[in-house]
Design a protein around this motif. Sequence first.
Motif, short mmCIF file in Angstrom:
data_model
loop_
_atom_site.label_atom_id
_atom_site.label_comp_id
_atom_site.label_asym_id
_atom_site.label_seq_id
_atom_site.Cartn_x
_atom_site.Cartn_y
_atom_site.Cartn_z
N VAL A 137 0.49 -3.12 1.49
CA VAL A 137 -0.13 -2.32 2.55
C VAL A 137 -0.25 -0.85 2.16
O VAL A 137 -1.28 -0.22 2.41
CB VAL A 137 0.61 -2.54 3.90
N LEU A 138 0.76 -0.33 1.46
CA LEU A 138 0.67 1.07 1.05
C LEU A 138 -0.38 1.27 -0.04
O LEU A 138 -1.22 2.18 0.07
CB LEU A 138 2.05 1.57 0.59
N PRO A 139 -0.39 0.44 -1.09
CA PRO A 139 -1.50 0.55 -2.05
C PRO A 139 -2.88 0.38 -1.40
O PRO A 139 -3.84 1.05 -1.83
CB PRO A 139 -1.23 -0.59 -3.04
N SER A 140 -2.98 -0.45 -0.37
CA SER A 140 -4.26 -0.61 0.31
C SER A 140 -4.69 0.70 0.97
O SER A 140 -5.86 1.08 0.90
CB SER A 140 -4.17 -1.69 1.38
N ILE A 141 -3.73 1.40 1.59
CA ILE A 141 -4.05 2.68 2.24
C ILE A 141 -4.42 3.71 1.18
O ILE A 141 -5.37 4.48 1.34
CB ILE A 141 -2.86 3.15 3.09
N VAL A 142 -3.67 3.71 0.06
CA VAL A 142 -4.00 4.62 -1.04
C VAL A 142 -5.43 4.38 -1.51
O VAL A 142 -6.19 5.32 -1.75
CB VAL A 142 -3.00 4.42 -2.21
N ASN A 143 -5.81 3.10 -1.59
CA ASN A 143 -7.16 2.76 -2.05
C ASN A 143 -8.22 3.33 -1.12
O ASN A 143 -9.24 3.87 -1.59
CB ASN A 143 -7.28 1.25 -2.15
N ILE A 144 -7.99 3.25 0.19
CA ILE A 144 -8.97 3.80 1.14
C ILE A 144 -9.13 5.30 0.94
O ILE A 144 -10.25 5.82 0.84
CB ILE A 144 -8.57 3.49 2.59
N LEU A 198 -24.28 11.42 -7.52
CA LEU A 198 -24.61 11.15 -6.11
C LEU A 198 -23.88 9.91 -5.62
O LEU A 198 -23.29 9.91 -4.53
CB LEU A 198 -26.11 10.98 -5.96
N ALA A 199 -23.87 8.86 -6.44
CA ALA A 199 -23.22 7.61 -6.04
C ALA A 199 -21.73 7.82 -5.86
O ALA A 199 -21.12 7.29 -4.93
CB ALA A 199 -23.49 6.53 -7.08
N LEU A 200 -21.11 8.60 -6.77
CA LEU A 200 -19.67 8.82 -6.66
C LEU A 200 -19.33 9.67 -5.45
O LEU A 200 -18.26 9.54 -4.85
CB LEU A 200 -19.13 9.49 -7.93
N PHE A 201 -20.26 10.56 -5.08
CA PHE A 201 -19.99 11.46 -3.96
C PHE A 201 -20.26 10.81 -2.61
O PHE A 201 -19.75 11.25 -1.60
CB PHE A 201 -20.84 12.72 -4.11
N LEU A 202 -21.06 9.74 -2.62
CA LEU A 202 -21.51 9.11 -1.37
C LEU A 202 -20.37 8.76 -0.40
O LEU A 202 -20.51 9.03 0.80
CB LEU A 202 -22.34 7.87 -1.70
N PRO A 203 -19.24 8.17 -0.85
CA PRO A 203 -18.19 7.83 0.12
C PRO A 203 -17.67 9.01 0.90
O PRO A 203 -17.20 8.85 2.02
CB PRO A 203 -17.09 7.25 -0.76
N ILE A 243 -14.47 -0.20 7.00
CA ILE A 243 -15.08 -1.00 5.93
C ILE A 243 -13.99 -1.70 5.13
O ILE A 243 -14.04 -2.91 4.90
CB ILE A 243 -15.90 -0.10 4.97
N TRP A 244 -12.96 -0.92 4.76
CA TRP A 244 -11.93 -1.52 3.91
C TRP A 244 -11.08 -2.50 4.70
O TRP A 244 -10.57 -3.46 4.13
CB TRP A 244 -11.09 -0.44 3.25
N LEU A 245 -10.94 -2.28 6.01
CA LEU A 245 -10.21 -3.26 6.81
C LEU A 245 -10.91 -4.60 6.75
O LEU A 245 -10.28 -5.65 6.60
CB LEU A 245 -10.11 -2.77 8.26
N TYR A 246 -12.25 -4.59 6.83
CA TYR A 246 -13.00 -5.84 6.69
C TYR A 246 -12.83 -6.41 5.29
O TYR A 246 -12.67 -7.62 5.11
CB TYR A 246 -14.48 -5.60 6.98
N LEU A 247 -12.87 -5.52 4.28
CA LEU A 247 -12.76 -6.01 2.90
C LEU A 247 -11.36 -6.52 2.59
O LEU A 247 -11.16 -7.20 1.60
CB LEU A 247 -13.15 -4.92 1.91
N TYR A 248 -10.37 -6.18 3.42
CA TYR A 248 -9.01 -6.70 3.24
C TYR A 248 -8.77 -7.96 4.04
O TYR A 248 -7.73 -8.59 3.91
CB TYR A 248 -7.97 -5.66 3.67
#
Lengths: 99, 333
Positions: free
Chosen positions: B191-198, B144-149, B160-165
């Motif tokens: 910047v590209l790895p950041s997008i991949v992460n999202i 459930l936790a893994l599926f939540l995002p 969310i990730w923009l704030y975390l960056y």
Amino acid sequence: MSASTATRTASALRPRLLGRSVVNLVVFISVLYTLLPVLWLVLASAKNRDALFSSNILSLSDFSFVQNMKDLFAMDGGCTAAGTATACCTRCSARPSAR
Amino acid sequence: MTSATPVSVPTDAPARPSPKSPAAAAPAPTARRSARRRELGACGILMTPFFVLLTTVFLIPAGTAVYLSFFSDDQPGLGFGPERTVFAGLRNYTAVLADPTFLGGLGTVALYCLIYIPLMVIGALALALLLDSGVVRLRGTVQLALFLPHAVPGIIAALIWLYLYTPGISPVIDLLGRADITVDFLGVHMVLPSIVNIALWSNLGYNMVVFYAALQAVPREVIEASVVDGAGPVRTALQVKAPLVRSSIVMVAMFTLIFALQLFTEPMLLSQSTPMISSRFSPSMYIYDAAFTRNNYGLAAASSVILLLCTIALSYGVTRWTNRADAAEEGAR
């Protein structure tokens, strides 16, 4: 026969105990990876703007979730919630660059 | 083929099961014709919704895009005359293909795919195999936790990730700073790895569920046989289970590829706070920019058609390649 089986089981058990904890650790780290951003979102929604930038994210001293909700639904003359949410998103996303 | 029934079937009886008895079916060709017509009618009724939807949501929009891509707006009289639409032939296509920003966008997406797709497929498969191994505590909660995002909408995830960056707000940068690591997540290299992460964060759980469901269908006898043959848990996972869910690996890779080629939401949101993402960062953003900033619908349509052709060609290539690999494997056996 039975002695060799016993040693094999014993040798197989030792790394298995290690492997079990490694597996659980890897899964736990990935659960943290997926859950913490969501938790951050929930916590950030309960902070006012100054507290978001200055205070510790886990502290609930400036609890202003209700005020944020009031602001959200009053934004742009109180149009539909979906519309305000979208407007809020665009404003928030513009804000970090403004800093 | 062997027949399980002990009674031998007469050769003149209909091969397929028929509700009608042979005695009733024999004398009436008109009845048979009407039954045939009814069958055709049922086929038509059942297939109509599919074709209606296909036409309205795919064929008409795609056809409109192809049509638009051959025209361009022209203002005669040094731009002072009334605007009119003129046939432009392939001029829009040559303009798009000669545009370095579009080619740069294609290159960016290619690099993004090269980083993102292997990470996604390997990560999701590894997590599914770990969960399937049976040693994970609280498996349901973990799933459930893994599926939540995946339940978080794409725009919110990017937000969310923009704030975390963003330095100053982000607890991630704060923690890394305490360990004397300074990372500029929105800098030129990250910047590209950041997008991949999202994208990875949003879709990892979903693909993990797909793999996990496929692993549930692996027959227990095969796994027992591998254990009896002396394979350890790692070897069982990598050499028995993973090859058996090959078709879902291909499917996940294909879907990930198709969605990756349409990269839009994450760079569009991040572009508001970093100068490293231009307004034509990816082909989709190029199309958006051409249509809604430059108001050049012909150019936007031509670049859409090129992106569509790239997507079709890549999907076809992946399908052909995996089919051939399958056939080679079958032949080797």
